[in-house]
Scaffold this motif. Structure first.
Motif, short mmCIF file in Angstrom:
data_model
loop_
_atom_site.label_atom_id
_atom_site.label_comp_id
_atom_site.label_asym_id
_atom_site.label_seq_id
_atom_site.Cartn_x
_atom_site.Cartn_y
_atom_site.Cartn_z
N PHE A 153 -1.15 -2.07 1.60
CA PHE A 153 -1.94 -2.97 0.77
C PHE A 153 -1.14 -4.06 0.07
CE2 PHE A 153 -5.04 0.41 1.24
CZ PHE A 153 -6.23 -0.30 1.35
N VAL A 154 0.08 -3.75 -0.35
CA VAL A 154 0.83 -4.77 -1.08
C VAL A 154 2.20 -5.04 -0.49
CG1 VAL A 154 -0.36 -4.69 -3.29
CG2 VAL A 154 1.38 -3.00 -2.83
N ASP A 155 2.47 -4.44 0.67
CA ASP A 155 3.68 -4.75 1.40
C ASP A 155 4.95 -4.49 0.58
OD1 ASP A 155 5.03 -5.51 3.66
OD2 ASP A 155 5.04 -7.66 3.13
N VAL A 156 4.95 -3.41 -0.17
CA VAL A 156 6.19 -3.02 -0.85
C VAL A 156 6.43 -1.53 -0.58
CG1 VAL A 156 6.05 -4.70 -2.73
CG2 VAL A 156 5.05 -2.44 -3.04
N ASP A 157 7.70 -1.17 -0.54
CA ASP A 157 8.04 0.24 -0.43
C ASP A 157 8.20 0.78 -1.86
OD1 ASP A 157 9.24 2.72 -0.33
OD2 ASP A 157 10.32 2.25 1.53
N PRO A 158 7.29 1.65 -2.30
CA PRO A 158 7.30 2.08 -3.69
C PRO A 158 8.56 2.87 -4.06
CG PRO A 158 5.78 3.43 -2.42
CD PRO A 158 6.23 2.32 -1.51
N PHE A 159 9.29 3.34 -3.04
CA PHE A 159 10.47 4.13 -3.36
C PHE A 159 11.74 3.29 -3.46
CE2 PHE A 159 7.52 7.17 -1.43
CZ PHE A 159 7.44 8.08 -2.48
N THR A 160 11.72 2.12 -2.83
CA THR A 160 12.96 1.34 -2.83
C THR A 160 12.82 -0.02 -3.53
OG1 THR A 160 12.41 0.38 -0.69
CG2 THR A 160 13.75 2.38 -0.67
#
Lengths: 308, 189
Positions: free
Chosen positions: A139-146
């Motif tokens: 949905f937002v094109d981010v990796d929440p872990f990195t």
């Protein structure tokens, strides 16, 4: 009100069929919630301060540790400051625990119950399950872990969400803002969706699955982009739970919020031995909103706060 | 200085941001399941009228703007300032051109207006929703001429120009909705 009564009748039968015992625990509690994101409502009794519970979790875990077996409860819980289209400071929670259930078993449990309840008026399509990491990527094109803070701020900007004025946000807060303002509204309204394996920093009372990255054994269920339920594979480790409590209380102190006494009764219960189990808290009013197809929580409450 | 916590946010609340007064137009409380709650607000700058969106962490506080709505009577204009009086106390206030940009078209002496005071200085003047004004100039109406939708321009005693039906004549008093600037009806004595 008729719909509420029908749902209550039906859910009691669902639990009875599975041998889950209905329990009641006190609304008044001497320990307040330590979670920095919850604000307690306090009450006075005989010159002593109590809190209205924000969830029956602690008391129900004491029952589990005492050997109750599978249990469920329907009760009103109280969270100060939470008032909006989908929030009322007093709301109805359905909470239940199943011994020996894994996180996956518990999602299946939730799916079976909500499918049964929605069957009254609004049958559901098959549920989807996605990890928190895949959800945020999709949905937002981010990796929440990195993703670092600037990357998350960019993602907010891209979606036209003003970053808060005042104190800069931490990673988890930015992720929360993305989830609440960008991801939830973009979810398919007809598709029930489980999101599991949240970042370990958002574990609350869930176990953490070691790995790279470590993830919280926690899930949330969304109906129409609205969070309906939250489940944990419950943390049973006393030392780890004590550490999390202390960290939360320290954080409250740091933020200048009210610091309640530590919930030592729960720690004692964990020490005595909480059986391996999973638990779920489900916002019954929100489920009713979905079944009745209304947008305002006040539409399903008998009397909302303004009329309480 | 007084302040408001996000818990108190609701539409109509006046807050101070970067030295400018704003009014909250919309307030939405959002909170993910277990995380940080936020208030998303749409606010309007009371000086410029510009609308912006802002996000606050719930629990934070924002300075309150010392903005007050007071009913006053319009007295007169000296060209540079528009003068108003609080009927009960006879206190007088002078509003500059910026405060009456919209309102000056509708201000008639003796009329009661709502004055928004910021730090005790008039910030905006809101005329009554309906005003009754005399037509000082309009062409005589030609019956049957509906080519322009049956309306014609009319100049009012305040200088404002509104569209009126063809049958309305010079010297008549009409009722105007000041929010839309539209003709409502004729006023019979």
């Amino acid at each position: 009100m008729r719909l509420r009564a029908a749902v209550l009748r039906r859910l009691r039968r669902w639990f009875e069929d599975r041998g889950v015992l209905e329990v009641e625990t006190p609304v008044l509690s001497s320990a307040g919630a330590s979670d920095p994101h919850l604000e307690n409502v306090s009450a006075q009794l005989d010159g002593r301060a109590y809190f209205l519970h924000t969830s029956p979790e602690s008391a129900m875990k004491r029952l589990l540790a005492g050997g109750s077996g599978d249990i469920f409860q329907v009760c009103h819980v109280f969270r100060a400051g939470e008032l909006g289209q989908k929030h009322n400071p007093e709301f109805t929670m359905l909470e239940w625990y199943r011994l020996g259930h894994s996180l996956e078993d518990m999602m299946t449990d939730v799916e079976s119950l909500t499918r049964d309840l929605c069957g009254i008026r609004r049958p559901l399509v098959p549920f989807r399950r996605t990890s928190y990491q895949d959800l945020m990527r999709q949905f937002v094109d981010v990796d929440p872990f990195t993703a670092a803070v600037p990357e998350l701020v960019d993602a907010l900007d891209r979606n036209g969400i003003a970053s808060p004025a005042g104190s800069p946000l931490e990673r988890d807060e930015l992720l929360d803002l993305l989830l609440a303002t960008v991801v939830e509204p973009a979810m398919d309204p007809a598709q029930p969706l489980f999101v599991y394996h949240f970042p370990a920093s958002q574990a609350a009372l869930a176990r953490i699955l070691p790995g790279d990255p470590p993830v919280a054994e926690r899930f949330e269920l969304f109906f129409g982009g609205m969070e309906i339920a939250n489940g944990f594979h419950e943390l049973t480790d006393t030392v780890e739970q004590g550490r999390r409590f202390d960290r939360e209380l320290a954080r409250r102190a740091e933020e200048g919020s009210f610091v309640p006494a530590r919930d030592d009764a729960l720690l004692a219960a964990l020490e005595a031995g909480l059986p391996d189990c999973s638990g779920v808290a489900l916002g019954l009013d929100r489920l009713l909103m979905y079944i009745a197809d209304v947008d305002e929580i006040s539409d399903v409450l008998t009397f909302d706060l303004a009329r309480a | 200085m007084a302040s408001y916590s996000t818990n108190e946010f609701r539409s109509g609340l006046k807050i101070l941001i970067d030295g400018d007064p704003f009014i909250i137009v919309e307030n939405e409380f959002v909170k993910p399941g277990k995380g940080q709650a936020f208030n998303r607000v749409r606010i309007r700058n009371l000086k410029t009228g510009r609308v912006v969106d802002k996000t606050y962490k719930s629990g934070e506080s924002v300075e309150a703007a010392d903005v007050m709505d007071t009913e006053m009577q319009y007295l007169y204009s000296d060209g540079e300032f528009w003068h108003f009086m609080v009927p009960d106390t006879f206190e007088q206030y002078a509003a500059d051109g910026n405060a009456v940009t919209e309102a000056k078209n509708w201000l008639k002496e003796q009329d009661h207006c709502q004055i928004t005071l910021w730090n005790n200085v008039p910030l905006t003047v809101t005329p009554p929703n309906f005003v009754e004004l005399k037509i000082v100039e309009t062409d005589p109406g030609v019956r049957g001429d509906t080519a322009q939708g049956g309306v014609k321009p009319a100049t009012l005693e305040t200088g404002a120009v509104v569209k009126v039906p063809l049958f309305v004549e010079e010297g008549e008093v009409i009722r105007v909705d000041t929010r839309t600037g539209e003709y409502v009806s004729r006023v019979k004595d």
